[in-house]
Write an enzyme that holds these catalytic residues in place. Structure first.
Site, PDB file in Angstrom:
ATOM      1  N   HIS A   1       3.020 -19.644 -23.368  1.00 14.48           N
ATOM      2  CA  HIS A   1       3.108 -21.047 -22.975  1.00 14.48           C
ATOM      3  C   HIS A   1       4.050 -21.763 -23.925  1.00 14.48           C
ATOM      4  O   HIS A   1       3.931 -21.640 -25.140  1.00 14.48           O
ATOM      5  CB  HIS A   1       1.737 -21.722 -23.004  1.00 14.48           C
TER       6      HIS A   1
ATOM      7  N   LYS B   1      10.576 -23.990 -17.954  1.00 11.33           N
ATOM      8  CA  LYS B   1      10.061 -22.880 -18.766  1.00 11.33           C
ATOM      9  C   LYS B   1      11.115 -21.786 -18.934  1.00 11.33           C
ATOM     10  O   LYS B   1      11.313 -21.267 -20.039  1.00 11.33           O
ATOM     11  CB  LYS B   1       8.797 -22.307 -18.118  1.00 11.33           C
TER      12      LYS B   1
ATOM     13  N   HIS C   1       1.625 -34.676 -24.947  1.00 14.45           N
ATOM     14  CA  HIS C   1       2.907 -34.423 -24.280  1.00 14.45           C
ATOM     15  C   HIS C   1       3.960 -35.460 -24.674  1.00 14.45           C
ATOM     16  O   HIS C   1       4.929 -35.681 -23.949  1.00 14.45           O
ATOM     17  CB  HIS C   1       2.722 -34.429 -22.761  1.00 14.45           C
TER      18      HIS C   1
ATOM     19  N   GLN D   1       9.161 -26.590 -12.817  1.00 14.47           N
ATOM     20  CA  GLN D   1       8.698 -25.381 -13.498  1.00 14.47           C
ATOM     21  C   GLN D   1       9.832 -24.569 -14.104  1.00 14.47           C
ATOM     22  O   GLN D   1       9.603 -23.735 -14.986  1.00 14.47           O
ATOM     23  CB  GLN D   1       7.902 -24.513 -12.517  1.00 14.47           C
TER      24      GLN D   1
ATOM     25  N   HIS E   1      -2.435 -32.881 -13.249  1.00 17.44           N
ATOM     26  CA  HIS E   1      -1.958 -32.463 -11.940  1.00 17.44           C
ATOM     27  C   HIS E   1      -2.867 -32.984 -10.832  1.00 17.44           C
ATOM     28  O   HIS E   1      -3.981 -33.447 -11.074  1.00 17.44           O
ATOM     29  CB  HIS E   1      -1.868 -30.942 -11.879  1.00 17.44           C
TER      30      HIS E   1
ATOM     31  N   LYS F   1      -7.043 -24.443 -24.136  1.00 16.87           N
ATOM     32  CA  LYS F   1      -6.235 -25.210 -23.198  1.00 16.87           C
ATOM     33  C   LYS F   1      -7.032 -25.655 -21.959  1.00 16.87           C
ATOM     34  O   LYS F   1      -6.622 -26.567 -21.255  1.00 16.87           O
ATOM     35  CB  LYS F   1      -5.014 -24.390 -22.787  1.00 16.87           C
TER      36      LYS F   1
END
Length: 336
Positions: free
Chosen positions: A85, A210, A111, A207, A20, A95
């Protein structure tokens, strides 16, 4: 630490940004508070800065790089939040290292399409979860002397503090989260009505992946998902938008991005969205900040009037689950 004899100028705070953007300026001040901001050296992790990384391991042919600032520290302390998560099972603990301060090449592996596609890479599952197990392996390799992780309640108040050994303390925190944040179901349902979890979690559609995955995991094949979210910042990063617009169906996405050589930033959340689209018969989204055109490209129906839509859908479905807290509460079907 200072009371224990460590001088302030020998304390560094490394922000585990993963891939990020960095936390800078007033945003950073708000995050750490005025006192810490003004009195301590604070560094951001930049995953693409190869000079900042040191190779510590190799997993399935991938070199695993970790930030040198962390590796060179004599005392290593991890802080974090433990919550469900959808990749690691639970956040927190290891993490902070993976993906927190890992190299870009490490991120690509963790990922990757195949990793996100693994059936055990999911919410609230640690045993047999390769994302968790690889992150734990790397943390054991680089070391962590102490962790301080917290659990929060629905009002964002601290409800549990877990400190000590990086794995044992983390596991205790995960057990608390599992007790209070999961709901057991004896079968899958016909329709799930959920939310993005509220600001800041639903700031972007990125987001919302999720919430979609949480809904998919308790939904019958061909069922209906309804998501209410704000998305005040729109879809998300330019990279994420480009990935979503590059495919109009799960099949097209899988064909394009299953090749690790074609890996791009943010494809993992797009992959989750297409997984939900593939599983559900219909997905409806209410958001005042997302266009009907962009949602329609994905086959998602934009809701204009929430009540009218629910009044029409509810009589058509027998078993319905409502999750006001969105991805903060995880439904788990007994047979899974």
């Amino acid at each position: 630490l200072e009371d224990g004899g460590i001088n302030r100028d020998r304390i560094r705070i490394l922000i585990a940004t993963g891939m990020h953007r960095p936390n800078l300026g007033e945003e950073l001040r708000q995050m750490v508070g005025d006192y810490v901001f003004n009195n301590y050296e604070i560094l951001n992790h930049y995953s693409r800065r190869e000079k900042d990384m040191e190779i510590v391991d190799e997993i399935e042919g991938t070199p695993i790089g970790i930030n040198r600032v962390y590796l060179e520290a004599e005392l290593k302390i991890l802080t974090g939040l433990i919550e469900p998560h959808f990749y690691a099972g639970f956040s927190g603990g290891r993490k902070s290292i993976v993906p927190g301060i890992s190299s870009f090449e490490t991120m690509k592996f963790m990922h990757s399409f195949s990793m996100i596609d693994h059936p055990n890479v999911r919410n609230c599952l640690l045993d047999g979860n390769p994302f968790h197990e690889y992150a734990l392996r790397i943390t054991e390799k680089v070391g962590a002397d102490f962790i301080l992780n917290v659990v929060i309640d629905r009002y964002r108040r601290i409800s549990g503090i877990f400190s000590g050994h990086f794995n044992r303390a983390h596991i205790l925190g995960c057990k608390m989260v599992e007790e209070y944040a999961t709901v057991r179901l004896n079968k899958r349902v016909d329709m799930v009505i959920s939310s993005g979890g509220g600001y800041p979690l639903d700031a972007t559609f990125y987001q919302i992946s999720k919430a979609l995955i949480c809904a998919r995991d308790i939904l019958k094949k061909g069922g209906t998902i309804v998501i209410l979210c704000e998305c005040r910042e729109g879809f998300g990063s330019r990279e994420f938008i480009n990935v979503l617009r590059s495919a109009s169906s799960p099949e097209e996405f899988y064909e394009r991005y299953s090749d690790p050589k074609k890996f791009v930033i943010d494809q993992w959340c797009a992959q989750n969205i297409f997984q939900a689209i593939e599983h559900a018969g219909s997905i409806y989204v209410y958001s005042p900040n997302l266009s009907e055109e962009d949602l329609g490209h994905l086959g998602i129906k934009k809701i204009e009037n929430i009540q009218d839509t629910l009044d029409r859908l509810i009589p058509e479905h027998e078993d319905i689950v409502v999750i006001p807290e969105g991805p903060y509460v995880v439904g788990m079907v007994q047979d899974s």
